[in-house]
Structures are given as structure tokens and as C-alpha cells.
Design a protein around this motif. Structure first.
Motif, PDB file in Angstrom:
ATOM      1  N   LEU A  92      28.100  48.724  42.168  1.00 29.54           N
ATOM      2  CA  LEU A  92      29.161  49.576  41.627  1.00 29.54           C
ATOM      3  C   LEU A  92      30.303  48.728  41.075  1.00 29.54           C
ATOM      4  O   LEU A  92      30.825  47.849  41.763  1.00 29.54           O
ATOM      5  N   GLY A 145      34.106  49.017  39.514  1.00 28.11           N
ATOM      6  CA  GLY A 145      35.283  49.853  39.254  1.00 28.11           C
ATOM      7  C   GLY A 145      36.153  49.189  38.211  1.00 28.11           C
ATOM      8  O   GLY A 145      36.377  47.985  38.266  1.00 28.11           O
ATOM      9  N   LYS A 198      39.720  49.251  36.041  1.00 24.95           N
ATOM     10  CA  LYS A 198      41.056  49.813  35.821  1.00 24.95           C
ATOM     11  C   LYS A 198      41.281  49.980  34.323  1.00 24.95           C
ATOM     12  O   LYS A 198      40.963  49.083  33.550  1.00 24.95           O
ATOM     13  N   PHE A 216      32.608  52.897  36.727  1.00 16.25           N
ATOM     14  CA  PHE A 216      33.510  54.019  36.506  1.00 16.25           C
ATOM     15  C   PHE A 216      34.910  53.544  36.156  1.00 16.25           C
ATOM     16  O   PHE A 216      35.324  52.445  36.521  1.00 16.25           O
ATOM     17  N   ALA A 265      38.707  53.917  36.720  1.00 12.83           N
ATOM     18  CA  ALA A 265      39.515  54.375  37.857  1.00 12.83           C
ATOM     19  C   ALA A 265      40.798  55.044  37.364  1.00 12.83           C
ATOM     20  O   ALA A 265      41.901  54.539  37.566  1.00 12.83           O
ATOM     21  N   HIS A 284      43.234  56.216  40.150  1.00 13.51           N
ATOM     22  CA  HIS A 284      43.961  55.055  40.668  1.00 13.51           C
ATOM     23  C   HIS A 284      45.091  54.674  39.713  1.00 13.51           C
ATOM     24  O   HIS A 284      46.200  54.331  40.130  1.00 13.51           O
ATOM     25  N   TYR A 335      45.604  53.852  48.523  1.00 14.46           N
ATOM     26  CA  TYR A 335      44.737  53.299  47.467  1.00 14.46           C
ATOM     27  C   TYR A 335      43.388  52.810  48.022  1.00 14.46           C
ATOM     28  O   TYR A 335      42.337  53.130  47.474  1.00 14.46           O
ATOM     29  N   MET A 359      39.417  53.965  47.067  1.00 18.88           N
ATOM     30  CA  MET A 359      38.507  52.902  46.640  1.00 18.88           C
ATOM     31  C   MET A 359      37.260  52.874  47.533  1.00 18.88           C
ATOM     32  O   MET A 359      36.140  52.699  47.049  1.00 18.88           O
ATOM     33  N   ASP A 369      35.013  55.662  46.422  1.00 18.28           N
ATOM     34  CA  ASP A 369      34.303  55.264  45.192  1.00 18.28           C
ATOM     35  C   ASP A 369      33.019  54.521  45.543  1.00 18.28           C
ATOM     36  O   ASP A 369      31.967  54.723  44.946  1.00 18.28           O
ATOM     37  N   ILE A 370      33.151  53.662  46.525  1.00 20.77           N
ATOM     38  CA  ILE A 370      32.055  52.755  46.867  1.00 20.77           C
ATOM     39  C   ILE A 370      31.015  53.435  47.766  1.00 20.77           C
ATOM     40  O   ILE A 370      29.818  53.399  47.502  1.00 20.77           O
ATOM     41  N   VAL A 382      29.406  45.170  45.374  1.00 18.14           N
ATOM     42  CA  VAL A 382      30.539  45.560  44.548  1.00 18.14           C
ATOM     43  C   VAL A 382      31.177  44.296  43.980  1.00 18.14           C
ATOM     44  O   VAL A 382      31.786  43.523  44.726  1.00 18.14           O
ATOM     45  N   VAL A 423      33.966  42.247  42.507  1.00 14.76           N
ATOM     46  CA  VAL A 423      35.428  42.385  42.386  1.00 14.76           C
ATOM     47  C   VAL A 423      36.073  41.022  42.224  1.00 14.76           C
ATOM     48  O   VAL A 423      35.495  39.995  42.588  1.00 14.76           O
ATOM     49  N   GLN A 483      40.895  41.826  44.937  1.00 18.73           N
ATOM     50  CA  GLN A 483      40.395  43.078  45.507  1.00 18.73           C
ATOM     51  C   GLN A 483      39.556  42.857  46.762  1.00 18.73           C
ATOM     52  O   GLN A 483      39.040  43.813  47.346  1.00 18.73           O
TER      53      GLN A 483
HETATM   54  N1  TRP Z   1      41.038  48.399  42.605  1.00 22.31           N
HETATM   55  C1  TRP Z   1      40.187  47.879  41.577  1.00 22.31           C
HETATM   56  C2  TRP Z   1      41.010  46.953  40.661  1.00 22.31           C
HETATM   57  O1  TRP Z   1      42.220  46.989  40.716  1.00 22.31           O
HETATM   58  C3  TRP Z   1      39.587  48.994  40.771  1.00 22.31           C
HETATM   59  C4  TRP Z   1      38.733  49.839  41.643  1.00 22.31           C
HETATM   60  C5  TRP Z   1      38.998  51.105  42.072  1.00 22.31           C
HETATM   61  C6  TRP Z   1      37.490  49.463  42.203  1.00 22.31           C
HETATM   62  N2  TRP Z   1      37.976  51.554  42.838  1.00 22.31           N
HETATM   63  C7  TRP Z   1      37.031  50.575  42.936  1.00 22.31           C
HETATM   64  C8  TRP Z   1      36.719  48.302  42.135  1.00 22.31           C
HETATM   65  C9  TRP Z   1      35.830  50.544  43.610  1.00 22.31           C
HETATM   66  C10 TRP Z   1      35.518  48.273  42.816  1.00 22.31           C
HETATM   67  C11 TRP Z   1      35.060  49.392  43.546  1.00 22.31           C
HETATM   68  O2  TRP Z   1      40.450  46.213  39.894  1.00 22.31           O
END
Ligand code: TRP
Length: 332
Positions: free
Chosen positions: A7, A9, A11, A40, A42, A45, A135, A139, A142-143, A151, A153, A157
Motif C-alpha cells: 500500500l 499513501g 499526500k 491512494f 490522502a 489527511h 493522524y 493512517m 488506511d493500512i 508499506v 514510506v 513516516q
Molecule cells: N502520512 C503519509 C505522508 O505524509 C501519507 C499517508 C497517509 C500514508 N496514510 C498512509 C502513507 C498510509 C502510507 C500508508 O507521506
């Protein structure tokens, strides 16, 4: 055998530069070879700090068009907007019940805001909304909603991801079974790999980036600003101490690099022509991506369709997970 789930995420921030391209987009898209990939945007967020509706909408299109232009295949992967999958927010509420306030107190993003308030002599809670404070829970939802295995990142993160692990383990421990898959982080090392115009790491905060979608003429002009030493045309030059060559290496194979090395060592090549060569090779790589981006951003209906389809497929998975969880916890 079932493939593992990755997955990503995203921004909704501005358009990418070539540091993002090599550091984030390419590896994240490459995951599709070995994983079931979900990506996806976010947007909920983002709402914690972004309040201009026009801006959020615009950035969402930009970011979707960017991923598609980079080669994300929406038939093989799922691309969707966070806000379009309602189940994520139900799962968030479930997770909230198992997330201690103390854990949230330790989150870096929240602590950074508090530290800033202290420094400026403001009230500790100034500018802290519950979206920011919680936050990491959204998150985690999401996961965990996809039973994600990995994931990817950035280092910034990593702590949020540990919190997702912590929350999943707390729940599994409470019910005495693995209701939620415990995810693993794929930490991107901050790639000192891509240097900017001035030889420092390419970063918006250094104002030394090469934006990926710059029109050809502007791209050329920008590359002419790469910082070099003041050697004359005739002098032999050292490719390993040269910002132009460092960038050249990213876009070429070993043979092309060997050729270029010879030209450096032989002398007779001025910085202007080295930059021109870099421009040509870079432009050749970027042009098709840029073209796809232009086509996509001018075809919002198509992007809407991709995102709608992605949200539908994501929702299906998430609702299955939720109905399983509801039964397990005594709500269903
Ligand atoms: N917080 C992540 C960022 O700032 C973005 C994010 C939101 C994310 N939900 C997530 C990343 C879930 C990985 C999985 O880049």
C-alpha cells in the motif's frame, strides 16, 4: 499463490521533481511486479492543513495524473481517493477504541507542532486539530483495512507506521487472534542519490530541484544553471567531481557513461556542451512521461473514471474486512 499486498499513501502536494521520480515514484510503481498494489491520495489527511477546496481538487488531479503518467496501471493496481472509501473511517473509529492517548502524544508530527508552539510562546494546543492529533490512527486504518503486507514510506513516516503495528498488535492481543495483519515498513532511505542544481541533495527546501514536467525550453535553460567549477573548455575534467555527470549517470547506461567519461578526461568539452548532452538525454527520458501527463491533466473525466473505479474496488475489499471485524468484535 496469493500475492502480497503493498500500500502506498500519497499526500497531495505539488508536482514532482526528478529526485522524487527516482526516490519514490519509480520504486513504488516497480512494486506492482511482485505485489498486489494499492495507491491512494490522502485527501482527508491533507484537510488537516489545507482548507482551499479549489486547491485540494486541483492537487488531487495533479497527483493522480502524475502517478498514471509515471506508469501506474489502473487495471492492475488500485488507485483511489481516501475520501471516497467510507469504510476507512468506520475502521478508524474501531481503531480509536484501542489507541491510547499516550501513543498519540508521542507522534512526531504532533510533537513538532507543540514544540513550535512552545518556542513561539503560544498555547501548547494552538493550531492542533484532532485530525492532526489522531493522524496516525487514520493512517493505521488506511493500512490495516487491506491487510497490507508492506508499506513503502519515507523515514519521516517510520514512526507512524510503528504506531499502526502497535495498534494492530493491541487488537490482536485483546481478541487472542490475528484479526488484523501486522504490516511491515519498507523504509526509503533518504536517497542522497539525486543531487540538485547546486550539488546538494535535490530538495524543494534548497530550491535546487529539476521539476519533471518542465516544458522543453525551460528545462534546457534550467540545466544550464547547474553549478560547475571554472575550468576552461580545453582542460581535462573529472567526471566524478561534477554535478552534470552525477545527473547524467541517472539517465544513462554503463556504455554511455564510459563514453562521456572519455570526453571529460580528454579535454576539449566545455561545460556548456556537457550540459547540452545531459539535457538531450534527460529530455528523451522525460518527454513521454511529460506528454502523458499533459494528456491526462487535460482529460479529467478519465481521471475521475479511474478514481471512481479504484474506490469501488477498494470499498469492496474494505467492506468485507469490516463485516468480518464487526462479527468478531460483537457488533455484527
Ligand atoms: N502520512 C503519509 C505522508 O505524509 C501519507 C499517508 C497517509 C500514508 N496514510 C498512509 C502513507 C498510509 C502510507 C500508508 O507521506
Amino acid at each position: 499463490m496469493e500475492r502480497k499486498v503493498a500500500l502506498t499513501g500519497i499526500k497531495p502536494t505539488g508536482l514532482p521533481h526528478i529526485g522524487n521520480y527516482f526516490g519514490m515514484y519509480k520504486p513504488a510503481i516497480g512494486l506492482a511486479r511482485n505485489y498486489d498494489t494499492r495507491y491512494f491520495i490522502a485527501d482527508y489527511h491533507a484537510l488537516n492543513s489545507m482548507r482551499d477546496p479549489k486547491k485540494i481538487r486541483e492537487l488531487t488531479y495533479e497527483v493522480a495524473a502524475t502517478w498514471l503518467a509515471m506508469g501506474l496501471n489502473p487495471d492492475k493496481s488500485i488507485l483511489y481517493k481516501q475520501s471516497a472509501v467510507g469504510g476507512t473511517f468506520e475502521l478508524t473509529i474501531f481503531l480509536m477504541a484501542f489507541t491510547s492517548k499516550g501513543l498519540m502524544n508521542r507522534a512526531h508530527s504532533y510533537k513538532a507542532k507543540v514544540a513550535e508552539n512552545i518556542e513561539l510562546g503560544r498555547d501548547l494546543d494552538d493550531g492542533v486539530n484532532m485530525g492532526l492529533f489522531t493522524y496516525p490512527v487514520l493512517m493505521a486504518a488506511d493500512i490495516l483495512q487491506f491487510d497490507s503486507d508492506v508499506v513503502p514510506v519515507g523515514k519521516d513516516q517510520a514512526q507512524h507506521l510503528e504506531m499502526a503495528v502497535d495498534i494492530a498488535q493491541t487488537i490482536n492481543h485483546n481478541y487472542g487472534k490475528e484479526l488484523l495483519k501486522v504490516p511491515a515498513a519498507l523504509i526509503r532511505e533518504s536517497t542522497g542519490l539525486v543531487i540538485g542544481l547546486d550539488g546538494r541533495k535535490m530538495s524543494k527546501s534548497y530550491n535546487n530541484t529539476i521539476p519533471l514536467f518542465l516544458p522543453e525550453k525551460k528545462l534546457r535553460k534550467l540545466l544550464m544553471k547547474i553549478v560547475t567549477n571554472s575550468q576552461t573548455v580545453d582542460e581535462p575534467k573529472n567526471p566524478d567531481k561534477c554535478n552534470i555527470f552525477a545527473l547524467y549517470k541517472l539517465f544513462t547506461d554503463k556504455e554511455q557513461q564510459a563514453e562521456m567519461r572519455k570526453k571529460y578526461k580528454a579535454g576539449g568539452m566545455g561545460w556548456g556542451s556537457a550540459k547540452q548532452e545531459l539535457f538531450e538525454i534527460l529530455n528523451e527520458t522525460i518527454a513521454p512521461i511529460r506528454q502523458r501527463y499533459e494528456n491526462l491533466i487535460n482529460n479529467k473525466d478519465y481521471i475521475d473514471e479511474v478514481l471512481r473505479n479504484g474506490a469501488e474496488r477498494a470499498s469492496e475489499i474494505v467492506y468485507k474486512k469490516l463485516s468480518f471485524l464487526r462479527k468478531e468484535i460483537g457488533l455484527g
